[in-house]
Design an enzyme around this catalytic site. Structure first.
Site, PDB file in Angstrom:
ATOM      1  N   HIS A 150       0.857  -1.186   0.000  1.00 12.58           N
ATOM      2  CA  HIS A 150       0.000   0.000   0.000  1.00 12.58           C
ATOM      3  C   HIS A 150       0.886   1.227   0.000  1.00 12.58           C
ATOM      4  CE1 HIS A 150      -3.301   2.726   0.894  1.00 12.58           C
ATOM      5  NE2 HIS A 150      -2.494   3.306   1.776  1.00 12.58           N
ATOM      6  N   ASP A 169     -15.498   2.426   6.737  1.00  8.34           N
ATOM      7  CA  ASP A 169     -14.451   3.416   6.495  1.00  8.34           C
ATOM      8  C   ASP A 169     -14.948   4.511   5.557  1.00  8.34           C
ATOM      9  OD1 ASP A 169     -11.667   4.445   6.477  1.00  8.34           O
ATOM     10  OD2 ASP A 169     -11.795   3.869   4.375  1.00  8.34           O
ATOM     11  N   ARG A 228     -15.382  12.578   8.499  1.00  9.62           N
ATOM     12  CA  ARG A 228     -14.116  13.193   8.911  1.00  9.62           C
ATOM     13  C   ARG A 228     -13.753  14.356   8.000  1.00  9.62           C
ATOM     14  NH1 ARG A 228     -10.129   8.529   8.366  1.00  9.62           N
ATOM     15  NH2 ARG A 228      -8.594  10.172   8.761  1.00  9.62           N
ATOM     16  N   SER A 266      -8.048   3.612   9.161  1.00 10.34           N
ATOM     17  CA  SER A 266      -8.694   3.669   7.853  1.00 10.34           C
ATOM     18  C   SER A 266      -7.915   2.856   6.821  1.00 10.34           C
ATOM     19  CB  SER A 266      -8.811   5.123   7.400  1.00 10.34           C
ATOM     20  OG  SER A 266      -9.243   5.210   6.062  1.00 10.34           O
ATOM     21  N   LYS A 315      -8.810  -1.543   5.265  1.00  5.80           N
ATOM     22  CA  LYS A 315      -8.926  -2.007   3.873  1.00  5.80           C
ATOM     23  C   LYS A 315      -7.865  -3.040   3.555  1.00  5.80           C
ATOM     24  CE  LYS A 315      -8.923   2.308   2.283  1.00  5.80           C
ATOM     25  NZ  LYS A 315      -9.265   3.250   3.363  1.00  5.80           N
TER      26      LYS A 315
END
Length: 432
Positions: free
Chosen positions: A82, A161, A168, A183, A187
């Site tokens: 990621h 999320d 947010r 968050s 995922k």
């Protein structure tokens, strides 16, 4: 259990249990907890933080709010990576066929771009015919047979999320370390991988502007992953300038092919090899990171993974001939050259502004509903530390008139040529 009591608890900086956090996440996702109460809770977290147990409980509750991919029928260790987002970041496109060629299994769900950062899915869609949506069975079979697959993130992955992030965004609670970390990890944990490398970008073109903030976020995410039973490593990499030379969807595909052919830019090659080295170690392909890095770097430089890339693209419906004749990408638009009017060395390139300039041309989205132009963008010919002579081309802008004047103005104010030859540290830190 009452939401007002849990808001009060966090307001006074008391630790919440996993059960209480699950109650909050599930209640809000199902519409049982109103926005105003969730807003109050998020602000309490913003000011009073969460410890690692609370952050992990939040990530797991968001993960469990939707589908969790089961990849256990794929033999071996499944790996994933990621990136926290940057300018010119085409790492996943090069990394996937590389680790597959070297014997690991990469099953990846990626997102689209928003703002100055590009999305892997948008970039892959610039290959004619490439399918970013696959049935789950096909996705898994492709990972089994080829070693890699990249698809768009399912709407069923961590729905909590999505609704929490939207709130947010309008309550000024985006920049909270535990909320950011939970968050991201919700995922990643839902995507089914056994081992994850996090590429945390630091610098002007990244969400994390300072090394200190990058370290703090990385440590929380690594700890969450480990507590969830995953092998996790974080790499902090520089985003003081764009990664590689090309910014824009098809242009980044062009540079990805160049890199897999063996003559890509050094910074991109190095970042991919670092991440691949750790993934190969986690997957048991090599005994240690150093061996994995050398194997990965050498494979990129000798073009060994190129055919695996073509196989991967073909499996997802992409036109391989388009890639083999990639020079056509450079002829799809008009061009404009930005030239230096002073001599010296390139001392600064504001990655954020170059990303914004590309977005103005149509390469990115200001809102989720914007339609992007896959072929516009910027080719940065000089990197920080390079010598610059008067009249040298700093960058080529690929455009279709839209936003050109604005992009040129942004670019001209976003680089500095001076007397100092600066050397950047690309790999800033590794957190295991």
């Amino acid at each position: 259990m009452q939401m007002v009591d849990l808001i009060n608890k966090k307001k006074y900086n008391q630790k919440l249990t996993a059960e209480e956090i699950s109650f909050i996440v599930n209640g809000f996702t199902k519409g049982q907890i109103p926005d105003y109460q969730m807003s109050a809770f998020l602000m309490a977290v913003y000011f009073n933080d969460m410890d690692i147990e609370e952050s992990t409980a939040l990530a797991l509750a968001m993960r469990d709010s939707g589908e969790v991919l089961d990849l256990t029928d794929i033999k071996g260790t499944k790996v994933d990576k990621h990136s926290t987002g940057g300018v010119g970041d085409k790492v996943s496109i090069v990394l996937a066929p590389l680790v597959a060629h070297l014997g690991a299994k990469l099953a990846k769900m990626s997102g689209r771009g928003l703002g100055h950062t590009g999305g892997t899915i948008d970039k892959l869609e610039s290959i004619p015919g490439f399918k970013v949506v696959l049935p789950l069975d096909q996705f898994k079979n492709q990972v089994k047979e080829i070693g890699c697959a990249i698809v768009g993130q399912s709407g069923d992955i961590a729905p909590a999320d999505k609704v929490m992030y939207a709130l947010r965004d309008v309550t000024a609670t985006v920049d909270s370390m535990p909320l950011i970390a939970s968050s991201i990890m919700s995922k990643k944990l839902a995507s089914g991988a056994d081992a994850i490398v996090l590429d945390v970008k630091v610098g002007s073109g990244a969400f994390m502007k300072t090394l200190e903030d990058g370290e703090a976020l990385s440590r929380i995410m690594v700890d969450i992953g480990k507590k969830a039973g995953k092998k996790v490593t974080a790499i902090l990499t520089g985003m003081e300038e764009p990664l590689g030379h090309k910014i824009g969807n098809a242009l980044e595909i062009y540079e990805s092919v160049e890199t897999l052919e063996g003559h890509g830019p050094e910074d991109l090659t190095q970042v991919v090899a670092v991440i691949s080295g750790h993934l190969l170690k986690h997957a048991g392909v090599v005994k240690d990171y150093e061996s994995g890095y050398k194997l990965s770097y050498d494979t990129l430089r000798n073009g060994g993974a190129l055919e695996t890339f073509y196989t991967f693209v073909k499996a997802q419906g992409g036109d391989v001939n388009f890639l083999k004749n990639k020079d056509q990408i450079l002829t799809k638009t008009k061009t404009y050259e930005v030239k230096a009017n002073v001599a010296g060395f390139l001392e600064k390139v504001d990655a954020l502004n170059f990303g914004i300039a590309a977005m103005k041309l149509g390469a990115g989205r200001a809102t989720k509903d914007d339609v992007i132009n896959l072929f516009v963008g910027i080719d940065l010919h000089k990197k920080i530390g390079d010598e610059v002579k008067v009249g040298d081309t700093i960058c080529t802008i690929y455009h279709e008139e839209k936003g050109l004047k604005e992009a040129v103005e942004i670019v001209n104010n976003s680089y500095v040529v001076g007397p100092h030859k600066i050397k950047l540290d690309l790999i800033k830190e590794t957190i295991l």
